[in-house]
Write an enzyme that holds these catalytic residues in place. Structure first.
Site, PDB file in Angstrom:
ATOM      1  N   HIS A 145       0.680  -1.134   0.022  1.00 21.90           N
ATOM      2  CA  HIS A 145      -0.236   0.016  -0.147  1.00 21.90           C
ATOM      3  C   HIS A 145       0.925   1.255  -0.226  1.00 21.90           C
ATOM      4  CE1 HIS A 145      -4.151  -1.678   0.996  1.00 21.90           C
ATOM      5  NE2 HIS A 145      -3.213  -2.621   1.055  1.00 21.90           N
ATOM      6  N   HIS A 218      -6.313 -11.460   4.896  1.00 30.02           N
ATOM      7  CA  HIS A 218      -5.065 -12.231   4.552  1.00 30.02           C
ATOM      8  C   HIS A 218      -4.532 -12.705   5.845  1.00 30.02           C
ATOM      9  CE1 HIS A 218      -3.217  -8.440   4.262  1.00 30.02           C
ATOM     10  NE2 HIS A 218      -3.741  -8.143   3.129  1.00 30.02           N
ATOM     11  N   ARG A 229       5.138 -14.118  23.735  1.00 30.91           N
ATOM     12  CA  ARG A 229       4.596 -13.008  24.796  1.00 30.91           C
ATOM     13  C   ARG A 229       3.677 -11.999  24.212  1.00 30.91           C
ATOM     14  NH1 ARG A 229       9.694 -14.434  26.345  1.00 30.91           N
ATOM     15  NH2 ARG A 229      10.936 -13.084  25.292  1.00 30.91           N
ATOM     16  N   ASP A 274      -6.840 -12.124  -3.360  1.00 25.68           N
ATOM     17  CA  ASP A 274      -6.052 -10.841  -3.054  1.00 25.68           C
ATOM     18  C   ASP A 274      -5.470 -10.679  -4.730  1.00 25.68           C
ATOM     19  OD1 ASP A 274      -5.115  -8.679  -2.058  1.00 25.68           O
ATOM     20  OD2 ASP A 274      -3.142  -9.743  -1.182  1.00 25.68           O
ATOM     21  N   LEU A 307       5.902  -8.571  -1.643  1.00 25.65           N
ATOM     22  CA  LEU A 307       4.928  -9.215  -2.181  1.00 25.65           C
ATOM     23  C   LEU A 307       3.868  -8.216  -2.636  1.00 25.65           C
ATOM     24  CD1 LEU A 307       4.457 -12.611  -0.223  1.00 25.65           C
ATOM     25  CD2 LEU A 307       4.588 -12.211  -2.725  1.00 25.65           C
ATOM     26  N   GLY A 309       0.101  -8.308  -3.727  1.00 22.55           N
ATOM     27  CA  GLY A 309      -1.157  -8.959  -3.815  1.00 22.55           C
ATOM     28  C   GLY A 309      -0.552 -10.082  -4.700  1.00 22.55           C
TER      29      GLY A 309
END
Length: 383
Positions: A145, A218, A229, A274, A307, A309
């Protein structure tokens, strides 16, 4: 050519979304399933289309995260024509209905996309609404994005998202990046809310679930990782019976053992593509947020390897569930139809082949797990 009268489609195996029926027929009237009956009980005068030996008939696939297809990126072409091209590209792979998905963009682009999707819902049976993936995301988990588009929501954004419109509105957001009660206001207006591109802690995720968050976009990708933790969103998703989480089963985004772990969770897994423009298209590269995206050996990534999509269609996702995850075909088909229908709140009309349900169908070769034909009720009918 469309068939609007009462007719039947006969197959050696009919999967109704829950049960596998041998030598059955789906009787269709108009756009709906009228009955599911043994082949021998069909009236002699009824028009019948018999599928080839060995073919399975199943509910059409539903994809809630489709960024593009047919060489079209929704962000670049947020119009009815752009949506039509994407829908046509994905129908070849068994997806009979989908949500065109807008990645993080300007408020003006969101409004244009929303108007186009609403018009498409009214004119195209295969369009169920719209998915806004962002822009209210974590900059730390932006993925591909555009960071310049990521921002906190305004009151105008809230009014836009909660306005009544045709079809489903789904938004993926980072709970830690939105104001208190923002998720509750969206959910109260009927918007489907999913966590995505988020660094939310486990406690923040649980609080979001209490407000009305129901999905995880996703799962595993672009979110705080599962650690000993700080279990984060992944643990919250897997232990919450009412949660839905999308899985990109392309062998690239998530390792098969992690996908198998998700399938054992208490929540409901579902397949998503996606998908980007190369699916059903011919382009091997495209631009996204000023970055050049390359398609190489079934993998989409920026020039630095991030990556971007997926070059995945739903038929391939189903096939990968069988071949990589050792699922039985009916179980894989449920992840592509029944589960996303339930997530979108439309399981009373899609995701099964039952009387009163829309007759969205896919014909499959179970040996090769390839789609031979698919039909969105009300659209052109290959049967």
């Amino acid at each position: 050519m469309k068939r609007t009268g009462r007719h039947a489609v006969v197959a050696d195996m009919v999967f109704d979304g829950k049960i596998l029926h041998r030598e059955h027929a789906v009787i269709i009237e108009g756009t709906d399933v009228a009955a599911l009956v043994p082949r021998r009980e069909l009236p002699a005068a009824m028009p019948v289309r018999r599928l080839p030996d060995g073919v399975w008939l199943a509910p059409g696939f539903i994809d809630v995260q489709v960024n593009g297809g047919g060489d079209v990126l929704f962000n670049d072409m947020p119009t009815v024509e752009g949506i039509a091209a994407i829908v046509a590209a994905h129908r070849r792979f068994g997806t009979t209905s989908l949500l065109p998905t807008l990645m993080s963009d300007t408020a003006d682009k969101m409004r244009a996309a929303g108007a186009a999707a609403e018009a498409a819902v009214r004119s195209m049976p295969g369009v169920l609404g719209i998915h806004f993936e962002g822009p209210f995301l974590s900059p730390e988990r932006a993925g591909v994005h555009d960071p310049a588009m990521i921002r906190p929501p305004t009151q105008q954004d809230l009014e836009f998202l909660t306005a009544r419109r045709a079809g489903v509105t789904l938004i993926s957001l980072a709970p830690e990046r939105v104001p208190a009660d923002f998720i509750a206001e969206l959910a109260g207006a009927g918007v489907r809310v999913a966590l995505g591109h988020s660094m939310a802690t486990y406690a923040e995720t649980r609080a979001a679930l209490a407000e009305g968050l129901i999905g995880f976009t996703h799962l595993f990708n672009a979110m705080r990782p599962l650690t000993s933790r700080e279990p984060g969103p992944i643990a919250a998703a897997l232990e919450t019976p009412g949660a839905f989480y999308g899985l990109i089963a392309d062998g690239e985004h998530v390792a098969p053992p992690m996908l198998r772990l998700a399938l054992r969770g208490l929540g409901q897994a579902m397949l998503v593509s996606d998908a980007m423009p190369p699916v059903g298209g011919s382009r091997t590269e495209f631009m996204l947020g000023g970055k050049r995206i390359l398609a190489r050996a079934g993998r989409l990534a920026t020039e630095d390897g991030t990556l971007a999509g997926a070059a995945l269609d739903m038929a391939s996702a189903v096939r990968n569930c069988v071949k990589l995850l050792d699922l039985e075909l009916p179980d894989a088909l449920r992840l592509a139809s029944m589960a996303p229908a339930a997530f979108l709140g439309i399981a009373d009309r899609l995701g099964h082949l039952r009387p009163g349900y829309r007759a969205d169908l896919v014909a499959l070769d179970p040996a090769e797990m390839t789609v031979l034909a698919s039909w969105t009720a009300g659209a052109e009918n290959p049967f």
